[in-house]
Structures are given as C-alpha cells and as structure tokens.
Design a protein around this motif. Sequence first.
Motif: not given
Lengths: 247, 261
Positions: A16, A218-220, A222-223, A226, A229
């Motif tokens: 990403l 992409v930002t969503r 990525y979040a 996270t 994780i």
Amino acid sequence: MIDNALLISLSRQVALRREMDVIANNMANMNTSGFRSAEVLFEEHLMRGAEATANKRADRDLSYVMDRGTLHNFEPGALIPTDNPLDLAIDGEGWFVVQTPQGERYTRNGSFQLTSTGHLVTSEGYRVLGDGGPLIFNDEDRTISVAGDGTVSTEAGEKGRIRVVRFADQTSLKAEGNSVFRADDVQPEILDQPRVLQGMIEKSNVKPLLEMSRMIEVTRAYASMTSMIERADNLRRDAISALGRID
Amino acid sequence: MRALHIAASGMMAQELNVEVISNNIANMRTTGFKRQRADFQDLLYQNIRRPGAATSDTGTIVPTGIQIGGGVKTAATPRVMSQGNILMTEKELDIAIRGDGFFRVRLPDGRTAYTRDGSLERDANGTIVTVDGFVIEPEIVIPDTARSISINAQGLVQAIIGLDAEATDLGTIDLARFVNPAGLQPIGDNLFLETESSGPAQVGIAGEEGFGTLLQSYLEQANVNPVSEISDLIAAQRAYEMNSRVISAADQMMSTTSNIQ
C-alpha cells in the motif's frame, strides 16, 4: 498462526505504501505535458505452509500480497491549444523520437524549442528526430509550419518529416523521467499516417478524481491493516495471559 | 515514505506555476510583454523490481517491473513570442513592430539590449530614447525646429525642419532578430539581452525578408490572454490543493503506523 496474520498484514501495508508513492507521483505530475499515469499491479503470493508430515492434514498455503509491477496508462491526454508554433501534439497513437546521450527515447511531450544552432529540441535539450536525423533550421527559415502528417516546411522549402513511431506492445516502455520513455525489448515501427497538430500541447492523462478516490482507498486499507495487526496482537496477549495463568 | 516528498515536489511546481501565471497577469497591460509558460517534466524513476529481470532459469522475465517516480520538476519557462494586439495611440513616437524583430537599445554600461516596447520619447538633445532614457540605436537626433515627424514601415524617420517645404531624412530605425528569440534573457524594464541560446543578433531594415514592419502611432500590447491565464490559474490552484491532500493522506498513514500499540 497469529504471526502469519501479522506478516500478511505487513505485506499488504508495504504494498500500500508503494501504491501511495505511485499515486503521489501521478498527482505531482498532473500538469506535466505528455505525462502518462501509472498504477500498481498486485498479485497473490502463495507461501507453502510448513511441511508437517506427522499431522494428518498438511498446513494450508498462506497467501501474501505482492506488488508485481507498475503499469502505465497510455490513454491520450487532453489537447490544449497554445499560440506557440513549436508546440506539437500527436492526435491518437504515436511517439516523438528524441536523441538523448543514452540513445533514442520516445516522448509525447511536444513542447519543443529551438537552440541557437537551429536544432529543434525538448525542454531538456534532447534533439527531435525527423526522417533523416535531427531537424535543423537556419537563418532563412522563419515561419515553421508542420503539416498534419508531420512534414515540416518553411519559406526555404521542406525540412523533412518529424519521425512518429508506434509500438506493437506499449506496455514494455519504461519511463525514464524528463518526459521520455525507453524501449528495450520492442522495436518501434514508423507510423505512416500520424496526425501531428501544430500549436497544441497534450496534457497529462492523470484523472485527479480517480487518483483522489484511490488515495482514500489506500489510506483506509492501510488503517484497517493496522487495526488487524493490533487485533492479532491483542489475541496473542490474551492467549498468553489466559494460557499462562497458574491457578 | 516517498509520497511526502513527491507531493512536496508537486506543490513546489504548482507554486512556481502560479508565480509564472501571476507575472503574466501583472504584465497584462505592459507594452511589448511576451507571456511565459511553465513546462514540467517527471523526475527520475526508481526501479524497485527491474523490468527484464529473470524470474526463472527457463528464461521467463519480469514484463513491467515496479517503477516509482520521484515527482515533478520545472524544466523551463519558455516565452511565447506571438504577436500582441496593436493599439492606436496617436502619439507620433509610438512605434509598433508587426512581425519579427526587436528595437536595439544602448544601455548606460555600453551593452546592447533588445525590446519590443516602442513607446519612444525625445530627450533634452532631441535624441530618440526609450521611456527609461536609453538611446535607441542607431542614434537619431530630431532637431528642435522639426515638426510633423513621420516614420514609415521601413523605419525611415523624416521631419519637416523649420520653414522647409520638403521633409528631411533624419535616419533609419533598424531591427534585430534572433534564430531563437525565446532564448533571450529578460532583464526587466521590457528589455532582453542576447544569450548563447538565442544566437547572435542579426540586424536589418524593417520590411526586409524575415523582419517585421513598423507602424507609427501604434503600440504592441502584451500577448497575455486573460481568459486562458485565469483558467490556468484555477488548474494550478486545484493541483496544489490536491498535492496537499496527498501529503495529509501520507501523514495519516504514518500516524496510523506510529499508533500501533
């Protein structure tokens, strides 16, 4: 298994980040003449599970994500009129051929200029090639006119024809910066009937709306990776505290 | 995170674009002004997965690879040397050039500059000078007693002196032209200097092959087109905004990462 979840999310996040870089480059070049936008291609990368012959059932394959390549979008950009007679644009397919110190390169950025030696060059100083080598003008040539098929003429007569080439497979063209592309594996073929427009320039083919929405995506993503994780980490912590308790 | 720097290069490029556009708009009413345009190019690409790298021993290769660009740069700000509109002024020493060519101006330090601004004046000695008082070459002196000065299309300056019945020739204003006028170096005050890229000046008489002709009592307006400048300005501003959004998105991604507990 929990470690795998972490690693798989991580593989997605690395991919990403690269996609974000590509989007940022598209956005930065929104006003670059002849720029071709790029996008990232992802693929599933299967990792064999550990060979566990002792168990009845073999471990399942893990699937990671991997960015396999960046593809350029070769759709033409919008043609904008400028008053400059040395601005050229190709309507439809085709590439201008320019001479760089590293060899012949191809560009769609037709914002050309003249040097004091009379050569037609790109803003980087690369010479524009015609049928018989670089195009040169001298003192007698005043009004430069370029016909639709790329024939360049002035008061002093015909000066040659701008070389416009096409590629059977454009996907193998590589961006080199400075608005030029390199072709390693494919040979260009001369386009017999190019449509060259004088006094026009081709803008970049970046679609800002599309890039914006891809950026949000992409930002969503990525979040959410996270948070995955985090959850995997919580799971592990809970497991340790639950299983490790000694009553 | 490369995206931050890439977007920053985009913002800087658009900032420069706005500067060029605002200079064009500011000089919309400057006589003989030629507008500029910012030309951009993409920066070098980094090959993360090289195209053409072998993926197996049997000769299969990576068809496209991963290439990530480094952003954008300004390649040039070429000047568009098109003809500006010609406006009537009714002043006898206003001269417009129709077509190719520049007036030659002698600077106080002895160098020669070139201009398309033909709003000329007479100084105390009667010498034809620019509005800044720089002498136009070749030097032409108009006597005190001269009246009805006329300048023809070829630059011949004539005047009726005293009680004469016929006009006297006072001299000829000639023009200079360049192979690559876009390569001239602007020094402000509507003046340009010759550079290596413009090539040496070729001096000739107006109306000769390749040179423009002169028009007395007219001035050449700037070739700035307000409509296209404003639309370019809007496009540049939006592009700037979008690049700043990329920076905040990249920032958001980094903050998500740093918030992992």
